[in-house]
Every structure is written in structure tokens, then in C-alpha cells.
Design a protein around this motif. Sequence first.
Motif, PDB file in Angstrom:
ATOM      1  N   GLY A   2      -1.115   5.993  -4.774  1.00  0.00           N
ATOM      2  CA  GLY A   2      -1.146   5.284  -6.047  1.00  0.00           C
ATOM      3  C   GLY A   2      -2.554   5.160  -6.613  1.00  0.00           C
ATOM      4  O   GLY A   2      -2.727   4.875  -7.798  1.00  0.00           O
ATOM      5  N   ASP A   3      -3.580   5.376  -5.760  1.00  0.00           N
ATOM      6  CA  ASP A   3      -4.971   5.296  -6.193  1.00  0.00           C
ATOM      7  C   ASP A   3      -5.569   6.680  -6.430  1.00  0.00           C
ATOM      8  O   ASP A   3      -6.783   6.874  -6.347  1.00  0.00           O
ATOM      9  N   TRP A   4      -4.718   7.666  -6.719  1.00  0.00           N
ATOM     10  CA  TRP A   4      -5.126   9.071  -6.798  1.00  0.00           C
ATOM     11  C   TRP A   4      -6.390   9.284  -7.627  1.00  0.00           C
ATOM     12  O   TRP A   4      -7.291  10.033  -7.239  1.00  0.00           O
ATOM     13  N   ASP A   5      -6.481   8.629  -8.772  1.00  0.00           N
ATOM     14  CA  ASP A   5      -7.608   8.867  -9.679  1.00  0.00           C
ATOM     15  C   ASP A   5      -8.951   8.441  -9.088  1.00  0.00           C
ATOM     16  O   ASP A   5     -10.004   8.920  -9.527  1.00  0.00           O
ATOM     17  N   THR A   6      -8.937   7.554  -8.110  1.00  0.00           N
ATOM     18  CA  THR A   6     -10.194   7.066  -7.532  1.00  0.00           C
ATOM     19  C   THR A   6     -10.478   7.666  -6.158  1.00  0.00           C
ATOM     20  O   THR A   6     -11.482   7.325  -5.537  1.00  0.00           O
ATOM     21  N   LEU A   7      -9.612   8.560  -5.672  1.00  0.00           N
ATOM     22  CA  LEU A   7      -9.787   9.133  -4.335  1.00  0.00           C
ATOM     23  C   LEU A   7     -10.783  10.283  -4.352  1.00  0.00           C
ATOM     24  O   LEU A   7     -10.939  10.976  -5.349  1.00  0.00           O
ATOM     25  N   SER A  40       0.805  -1.221   0.000  1.00  0.00           N
ATOM     26  CA  SER A  40       0.000   0.000   0.000  1.00  0.00           C
ATOM     27  C   SER A  40       0.837   1.270   0.000  1.00  0.00           C
ATOM     28  O   SER A  40       0.305   2.345  -0.228  1.00  0.00           O
ATOM     29  N   GLY A  47       2.621   3.785  -3.742  1.00  0.00           N
ATOM     30  CA  GLY A  47       2.297   5.094  -4.289  1.00  0.00           C
ATOM     31  C   GLY A  47       3.087   6.222  -3.658  1.00  0.00           C
ATOM     32  O   GLY A  47       3.064   7.345  -4.161  1.00  0.00           O
ATOM     33  N   PRO A  76      -5.110   7.224   2.686  1.00  0.00           N
ATOM     34  CA  PRO A  76      -5.296   6.546   1.398  1.00  0.00           C
ATOM     35  C   PRO A  76      -3.970   6.383   0.667  1.00  0.00           C
ATOM     36  O   PRO A  76      -3.006   7.093   0.934  1.00  0.00           O
ATOM     37  N   ASP A  77      -3.930   5.447  -0.253  1.00  0.00           N
ATOM     38  CA  ASP A  77      -2.731   5.193  -1.046  1.00  0.00           C
ATOM     39  C   ASP A  77      -2.660   6.203  -2.183  1.00  0.00           C
ATOM     40  O   ASP A  77      -3.581   6.294  -2.996  1.00  0.00           O
ATOM     41  N   ARG A 137      -7.722  13.217  -1.137  1.00  0.00           N
ATOM     42  CA  ARG A 137      -6.604  13.872  -1.821  1.00  0.00           C
ATOM     43  C   ARG A 137      -6.019  14.981  -0.945  1.00  0.00           C
ATOM     44  O   ARG A 137      -4.806  15.165  -0.898  1.00  0.00           O
TER      45      ARG A 137
END
Length: 198
Positions: free
Chosen positions: A178-183, A3, A6, A175-176, A188
Amino acid sequence: PASVEGLRGWPNITVAWQPPEMIKLIDGTYDEMLARYADIEDGRALARDYRRVLLLVDGLPVIAMLVNDLWAAVKEPAQPARHPVLRKFDSLSAMGRGASMNVLATAHIAGSLLLPGALAENLGSKIALGGQSRASAIRMFGSAAADQEFPPCPPGEGVTQTASGLTRIKAHWLPDPGDWDTLTAAERQLLRDMLPPG
């Protein structure tokens, strides 16, 4: 853990995955601690002048095993069985606070806290996430009552020992990146707040 992938490339975070990387990271952190102590002792700086460093070791017993396995393959017979960098880690856990450096280590089972030397005592704040068996409570907190006073914790909660006794704590998870687009926007912002100025 996966995790944190990112977080690679962030200006204030170094991630080490393989034993040689781990050794290099601990070595570098130890050298920085000694350099800070030299400056403090010579009057060139105060501990508060330095940016705080957090050395997080996730799964310390497993990492120690991997590092020692690597060491066993290259060491001379007369050299100690334990990799020298682990002694540096012990020193960081005992002395780092005086140089604005903190160590956080996880062990996935409480029995793993039975580590060489005084390391378990140097890592003074102990937090148990999840349920505690009687044996685990004794290893963690020196009291079999810990598992009776606090039933199994829901996800994100744990038990810690304070000066006034055992207390329940809540862990906050980030949050990770690496998952920026789904946060979400709030997630963010949490990550942006972790970045250093500039």
C-alpha cells in the motif's frame, strides 16, 4: 494487521478482516484440504502437485474470541459454546501439511498458547519475538532457561526451539504494498518476487 491492507486484490492472497470473513476463509481452506486429501487417497494427485497454501492467523486468541462471540448470538442452546469453524482450524493445523497447506498463527502473549485441545502442539514451531519473562519461557518452550540464555532480542530478532535446542533467529519484514509510491527499488522488487508467475 493494518499493514496487510495493501495486499488486498493480489492474485494469490485473500485477506479477511471481520469475523464472518474469517469464518468463510477458514471454512474454504478446510474444504480445500479435504478435497486434496480425497484426490491423494484416490490416486488422482500427489501432495506435491498442489500449490502451497499458507493460512496466516494474526492474533489467534482474539480472533477465536470474536468468532465465538458471533456464534453465541446465533447458536441454539444445545450447540457447543465454541464455534464449529475453530475445530476445522484445529484440523487444518494438524493435517494441512499432508495436503501442502501450512498454518501460521500468532498469539501476542505466550499464555495465549494455552489453547483448546492439542492445537498448541500441532503448531509445532514456536518463535518468541522480543523479550521473554520466566513465565513466558516456560509456556513457550517448557524451560525457564530461555529467558536467561537469550537476553531481550533487538527488533527483528527472536528465539525458537529446534532439535538442537534454543537458538536465535532473525525475522525478515516485507514492506507494505500500500506504500508503493514511497518504497525503494529494492523494496518494490521484494514485493514483485512474492507474486505468482504471470
